[in-house]
Design an enzyme around this catalytic site. Structure first.
Site, PDB file in Angstrom:
ATOM      1  CG  ASP A  58      -1.398   2.225   6.881  1.00  0.00           C
ATOM      2  OD1 ASP A  58      -1.793   2.084   5.706  1.00  0.00           O
ATOM      3  OD2 ASP A  58      -1.363   3.322   7.455  1.00  0.00           O
ATOM      4  CG  ASP A  85      -1.724   1.217   1.402  1.00  0.00           C
ATOM      5  OD1 ASP A  85      -2.328   1.630   0.397  1.00  0.00           O
ATOM      6  OD2 ASP A  85      -1.748   1.786   2.497  1.00  0.00           O
ATOM      7  CG  ASP A 107      -4.312  -1.352   3.050  1.00  0.00           C
ATOM      8  OD1 ASP A 107      -4.527  -1.140   1.844  1.00  0.00           O
ATOM      9  OD2 ASP A 107      -3.702  -0.546   3.776  1.00  0.00           O
TER      10      ASP A 107
END
Length: 409
Positions: A298, A102, A302
């Site tokens: 995080d 990410d 996600d």
């Protein structure tokens, strides 16, 4: 952790299930061979030899080989700021050949700040509506906007709705207002003035995240939000690439920002404007290609991708949901710890294999000697007492070998 088993431990359990009856069979066979061919003392010697076989073949070393190495590996991970929730992840991590990252909070610091804002008409009410909508959102980018507009008046908005991967919308005074990415505006057929579009392109090339704010007809402003790349991210990405791992950056951000971040960090593969579900779909595609995929993220967005991946890694300064779903957590949110986790996995599995090798070799040599195979050659018979000491020594050697992991770099 205590409830999970590494795949290799499951294999060892199956082997032990076969090993125990085989050893009992060898002990019985040893007794009868001694009874038939052992002469006057055949029964006594046969009984001693059978007991010695059972004593020396106690599968302690075999049973300790995996759990001791796993526990030392998990402990070493914790010392280095890597929390490992289950044994399976620790074993599989060594096989990872693709990592999906990410962007916000993973590659970047996750502390966005508004660095620029361009209004079509800078009315106080309009500023208040933007601030009020973002105040309802939980996204880190929204927090940055609220902080920037802290002097704006609070407007009583209604019908707030978060639109996953795109932004949010709300109503005020009979009109609908949108805050989010360019796709959100396109989906709602909202027109964008040329000056706003030009400024947005310029900010995008500077690796800044662009947020749009509009009513139901036209874009009212464009906002630039900057999130610094972590100091360790570039070095971490280079380390992982040197280990032969393919890296992919997936972000909900626009194309130009994603491209700029990828260029600055050295990531070759990236996808922009990706919705949370599409992250999970992308991981499934990589898995179909035969790749073992780790997902590093995080945020709440996600969590689906983390659950889909083979090895899920959460950043410790991220959301509680991401950390709950992930099997590993990097406490410091430092990407260099991922390479450390993979090295730890390789060291742990190597130690398990060494332990199993010595446990099997020990039994392979010890059982025939305990049965009396040397007696016809040199008259040697192993006493049950010595066999007991040898069995204990094998367990000590396995535990000692596992503890060597603590001093490996």
């Amino acid at each position: 952790m205590q409830g999970s088993k590494a795949p290799v431990q499951k294999l060892v359990d199956r082997i032990a299930g076969i090993f125990v009856p085989v050893v009992i069979g060898i002990a019985i066979l040893t007794f009868f061979v001694w009874m038939i061919f052992g002469g006057d003392n055949g029964v006594v010697q046969g009984l001693l030899a059978a007991v010695t076989v059972l004593v020396i073949a106690c599968p302690c070393a075999l049973g300790l080989a995996t759990p001791t190495a796993i526990m030392v590996g998990v402990g070493k991970g914790a010392e280095n700021g890597i929390l490992i929730k289950d044994a399976e992840s620790l074993e599989i991590a060594k096989e990872v050949n693709a990592i999906v990252l990410d962007k916000t909070g993973t590659i970047t610091e996750g502390k966005p700040q508004v660095t620029g804002i361009l209004w079509l008409n800078n009315e106080e009410t309009t500023r208040g509506i933007l601030s009020s909508i973002e105040n309802h959102s939980e996204h880190p980018l929204a927090e940055a906007v609220v902080k920037h507009l802290e002097d704006a008046e609070t407007i009583p908005i209604s019908d707030f709705e978060s639109i996953t991967g795109k932004g949010a919308k709300a109503s005020y005074d009979g009109d609908t207002y949108f805050v989010g990415n360019k796709k959100l505006l396109s989906d709602n057929n909202i027109s964008v003035a040329g000056e706003l579009l030009k400024q947005a392109d310029e900010w995008g090339k500077q690796s800044k995240t662009v947020i749009w704010f509009s009513d139901s007809k036209q874009a009212l402003s464009v906002i630039a939000v900057s999130d610094k790349i972590k100091e360790t991210s570039v070095a971490a990405i280079r380390q992982l690439q040197e280990m032969g791992i393919d890296l992919y950056m997936l972000t909900g951000d626009n194309e130009s920002t994603a491209k700029a971040i990828a260029q600055q960090t050295g990531i070759k593969h990236y996808k922009a404007e990706v919705l949370p579900q599409h992250k999970a779909d992308f991981i499934k595609e990589l898995q179909k290609q035969g790749k073992v995929v780790a997902m590093v993220g995080d945020g709440i967005n996600d969590s689906t991708a983390l659950a889909t991946s083979d090895v899920s890694i959460a950043m410790g300064k991220g959301s509680d949901i991401a950390m709950d779903v992930a099997k590993m957590t990097i406490i410091s949110s430092d990407l260099t710890k991922i390479a450390a986790a993979i090295r730890l996995s390789k060291q742990t599995v190597a130690t398990i294999r060494q332990n199993l090798f010595w446990a099997f070799i020990y039994n392979l040599i010890g059982i025939p000697i305990a049965a009396g195979i040397l007696y016809p050659i040199n008259g040697f018979l192993l006493s049950p007492m010595i066999a007991g000491a040898a069995m204990a020594l094998s367990s000590v050697s396995v535990v000692s070998n596992s503890l060597r992991l603590k001093w490996k770099k």
